[in-house]
Design a protein around this motif. Structure first.
Motif, PDB file in Angstrom:
ATOM      1  N   ARG A 122      -4.717 -23.607   7.699  1.00 51.73           N
ATOM      2  CA  ARG A 122      -3.488 -22.943   8.114  1.00 51.73           C
ATOM      3  C   ARG A 122      -3.727 -22.174   9.411  1.00 51.73           C
ATOM      4  N   LEU A 123      -2.801 -22.330  10.366  1.00 48.80           N
ATOM      5  CA  LEU A 123      -2.863 -21.594  11.620  1.00 48.80           C
ATOM      6  C   LEU A 123      -2.582 -20.120  11.340  1.00 48.80           C
ATOM      7  N   VAL A 124      -3.495 -19.247  11.722  1.00 46.45           N
ATOM      8  CA  VAL A 124      -3.347 -17.813  11.470  1.00 46.45           C
ATOM      9  C   VAL A 124      -2.520 -17.198  12.607  1.00 46.45           C
ATOM     10  N   LEU A 125      -1.294 -16.794  12.267  1.00 43.08           N
ATOM     11  CA  LEU A 125      -0.399 -16.214  13.269  1.00 43.08           C
ATOM     12  C   LEU A 125      -0.691 -14.742  13.516  1.00 43.08           C
ATOM     13  N   GLY A 126      -1.050 -14.006  12.461  1.00 39.88           N
ATOM     14  CA  GLY A 126      -1.341 -12.590  12.628  1.00 39.88           C
ATOM     15  C   GLY A 126      -0.849 -11.777  11.466  1.00 39.88           C
ATOM     16  N   GLU A 127      -0.681 -10.473  11.726  1.00 43.45           N
ATOM     17  CA  GLU A 127      -0.331  -9.527  10.670  1.00 43.45           C
ATOM     18  C   GLU A 127       0.916  -8.740  11.034  1.00 43.45           C
ATOM     19  N   ILE A 128       1.731  -8.513  10.024  1.00 45.01           N
ATOM     20  CA  ILE A 128       2.912  -7.664  10.122  1.00 45.01           C
ATOM     21  C   ILE A 128       2.655  -6.436   9.256  1.00 45.01           C
ATOM     22  N   VAL A 129       2.857  -5.256   9.824  1.00 49.56           N
ATOM     23  CA  VAL A 129       2.736  -4.008   9.070  1.00 49.56           C
ATOM     24  C   VAL A 129       4.124  -3.368   9.082  1.00 49.56           C
ATOM     25  N   LEU A 130       4.694  -3.211   7.896  1.00 49.31           N
ATOM     26  CA  LEU A 130       6.080  -2.780   7.768  1.00 49.31           C
ATOM     27  C   LEU A 130       6.173  -1.514   6.928  1.00 49.31           C
ATOM     28  N   SER A 131       6.801  -0.484   7.490  1.00 47.33           N
ATOM     29  CA  SER A 131       7.053   0.738   6.726  1.00 47.33           C
ATOM     30  C   SER A 131       8.344   0.554   5.934  1.00 47.33           C
ATOM     31  N   LEU A 132       8.214   0.418   4.621  1.00 47.46           N
ATOM     32  CA  LEU A 132       9.400   0.294   3.779  1.00 47.46           C
ATOM     33  C   LEU A 132      10.190   1.596   3.747  1.00 47.46           C
ATOM     34  N   GLU A 133       9.493   2.697   3.904  1.00 46.31           N
ATOM     35  CA  GLU A 133      10.165   4.002   3.952  1.00 46.31           C
ATOM     36  C   GLU A 133      11.093   4.060   5.170  1.00 46.31           C
ATOM     37  N   LYS A 134      10.584   3.629   6.315  1.00 43.87           N
ATOM     38  CA  LYS A 134      11.390   3.611   7.548  1.00 43.87           C
ATOM     39  C   LYS A 134      12.510   2.585   7.439  1.00 43.87           C
ATOM     40  N   ALA A 135      12.218   1.422   6.861  1.00 42.57           N
ATOM     41  CA  ALA A 135      13.242   0.390   6.680  1.00 42.57           C
ATOM     42  C   ALA A 135      14.388   0.927   5.815  1.00 42.57           C
ATOM     43  N   LEU A 145       1.408  -9.725   5.464  1.00 41.88           N
ATOM     44  CA  LEU A 145       2.472  -8.731   5.507  1.00 41.88           C
ATOM     45  C   LEU A 145       2.038  -7.544   4.662  1.00 41.88           C
ATOM     46  N   LEU A 146       1.861  -6.429   5.332  1.00 41.75           N
ATOM     47  CA  LEU A 146       1.371  -5.218   4.691  1.00 41.75           C
ATOM     48  C   LEU A 146       2.517  -4.207   4.622  1.00 41.75           C
ATOM     49  N   TYR A 147       2.898  -3.818   3.407  1.00 41.54           N
ATOM     50  CA  TYR A 147       3.914  -2.781   3.211  1.00 41.54           C
ATOM     51  C   TYR A 147       3.222  -1.428   3.180  1.00 41.54           C
ATOM     52  N   VAL A 148       3.714  -0.504   4.001  1.00 38.17           N
ATOM     53  CA  VAL A 148       3.139   0.844   4.065  1.00 38.17           C
ATOM     54  C   VAL A 148       4.271   1.869   4.068  1.00 38.17           C
ATOM     55  N   ASP A 149       3.885   3.154   4.069  1.00 42.39           N
ATOM     56  CA  ASP A 149       4.860   4.234   4.199  1.00 42.39           C
ATOM     57  C   ASP A 149       4.805   4.781   5.625  1.00 42.39           C
ATOM     58  N   ASN A 150       5.623   5.780   5.914  1.00 41.10           N
ATOM     59  CA  ASN A 150       5.691   6.326   7.275  1.00 41.10           C
ATOM     60  C   ASN A 150       4.378   6.959   7.721  1.00 41.10           C
ATOM     61  N   LEU A 201       0.814  -1.214   0.000  1.00 41.79           N
ATOM     62  CA  LEU A 201       0.000   0.000   0.000  1.00 41.79           C
ATOM     63  C   LEU A 201       0.847   1.263   0.000  1.00 41.79           C
ATOM     64  N   GLN A 202       2.079   1.151  -0.444  1.00 46.46           N
ATOM     65  CA  GLN A 202       2.966   2.309  -0.426  1.00 46.46           C
ATOM     66  C   GLN A 202       3.576   2.508  -1.806  1.00 46.46           C
ATOM     67  N   SER A 203       4.135   3.693  -2.019  1.00 39.36           N
ATOM     68  CA  SER A 203       4.772   3.974  -3.306  1.00 39.36           C
ATOM     69  C   SER A 203       6.205   4.466  -3.133  1.00 39.36           C
ATOM     70  N   PHE A 204       6.748   4.361  -1.938  1.00 39.39           N
ATOM     71  CA  PHE A 204       8.094   4.848  -1.657  1.00 39.39           C
ATOM     72  C   PHE A 204       9.164   3.947  -2.274  1.00 39.39           C
ATOM     73  N   ILE A 205       8.967   2.633  -2.193  1.00 35.27           N
ATOM     74  CA  ILE A 205       9.919   1.633  -2.689  1.00 35.27           C
ATOM     75  C   ILE A 205       9.206   0.752  -3.698  1.00 35.27           C
ATOM     76  N   GLN A 206       9.863   0.490  -4.805  1.00 34.76           N
ATOM     77  CA  GLN A 206       9.320  -0.460  -5.775  1.00 34.76           C
ATOM     78  C   GLN A 206       9.582  -1.872  -5.247  1.00 34.76           C
ATOM     79  N   VAL A 207       8.511  -2.571  -4.880  1.00 33.06           N
ATOM     80  CA  VAL A 207       8.639  -3.929  -4.354  1.00 33.06           C
ATOM     81  C   VAL A 207       8.670  -4.896  -5.527  1.00 33.06           C
ATOM     82  N   ASP A 208       9.693  -5.743  -5.534  1.00 33.05           N
ATOM     83  CA  ASP A 208       9.791  -6.733  -6.604  1.00 33.05           C
ATOM     84  C   ASP A 208       9.645  -8.144  -6.025  1.00 33.05           C
TER      85      ASP A 208
END
Length: 166
Positions: free
Chosen positions: A98-111, A42-47, A7-14
């Motif tokens: 499948r056992l649902v472990l949960g969600e990761i929300v990661l800011s690629l901009e911050k990374a 795994l949700l990619y977001v911006d800051n 859901l972000q446009s900071f980094i081109q995810v390949d």
């Protein structure tokens, strides 16, 4: 299984990045003795977006690098490998087997900014943050110093064994 959403446009995810993330998460699950098929989002977001989510969910009005939303409740001080086997779960804990472990929300901009700050690769930073978050989904925490030491050690062990070094 990891369900990716960008859901972000900071980094081109390949596909290479997603493939590496998927491999390191699978490796970590094996190291943590998770023998069931699992599902993680795994949700990619911006800051801006992670700051908003951080405020909504934790009442902290600042950006962060990664947020974890576990679906499993663990006994205090225990992690997945210490307490669970295939008989420990309820049908509602699963999605299509499948056992649902949960969600990761990661800011690629911050990374990206942290990879520059710490002078290592962007890939290494993303993998570190994913392992950090996955360990939260498996019951690890770092709110008290003794738990923080255990979690940091485990993060580095997994990354080093996977050959993702600083």
């Amino acid at each position: 299984m990891i369900e990716f959403e960008d859901l972000q446009s900071f980094i081109q995810v390949d596909e290479k990045l997603n493939h590496t993330v998927e491999k390191v998460i699978q490796f970590a699950l094996e190291k943590e003795r998770v023998q069931l098929e699992t599902e993680t989002s795994l949700l990619y977001v911006d800051n801006k977006e992670i700051k908003s989510i951080n405020y909504e969910t934790r009442n902290i009005d600042k950006e962060t690098d990664v947020l974890s939303f576990p679906m499993i409740n663990y006994p205090d001080g225990k992690v997945f490998k210490e307490v669970y086997d295939e008989n420990s779960f309820y049908p509602e804990d699963f999605n299509e087997g499948r056992l649902v472990l949960g969600e990761i929300v990661l800011s690629l901009e911050k990374a990206f900014s942290q990879s520059e700050e710490f002078s290592h690769s962007f890939e290494r930073e993303v993998c570190y943050l994913c392992i950090h978050s996955l360990l939260h989904l498996l019951g690890y925490d770092h709110m008290v110093e003794v738990d923080k030491v255990i979690m940091r050690k485990r993060e580095e062990e997994i990354l080093n064994e996977f050959n993702i070094v600083r």
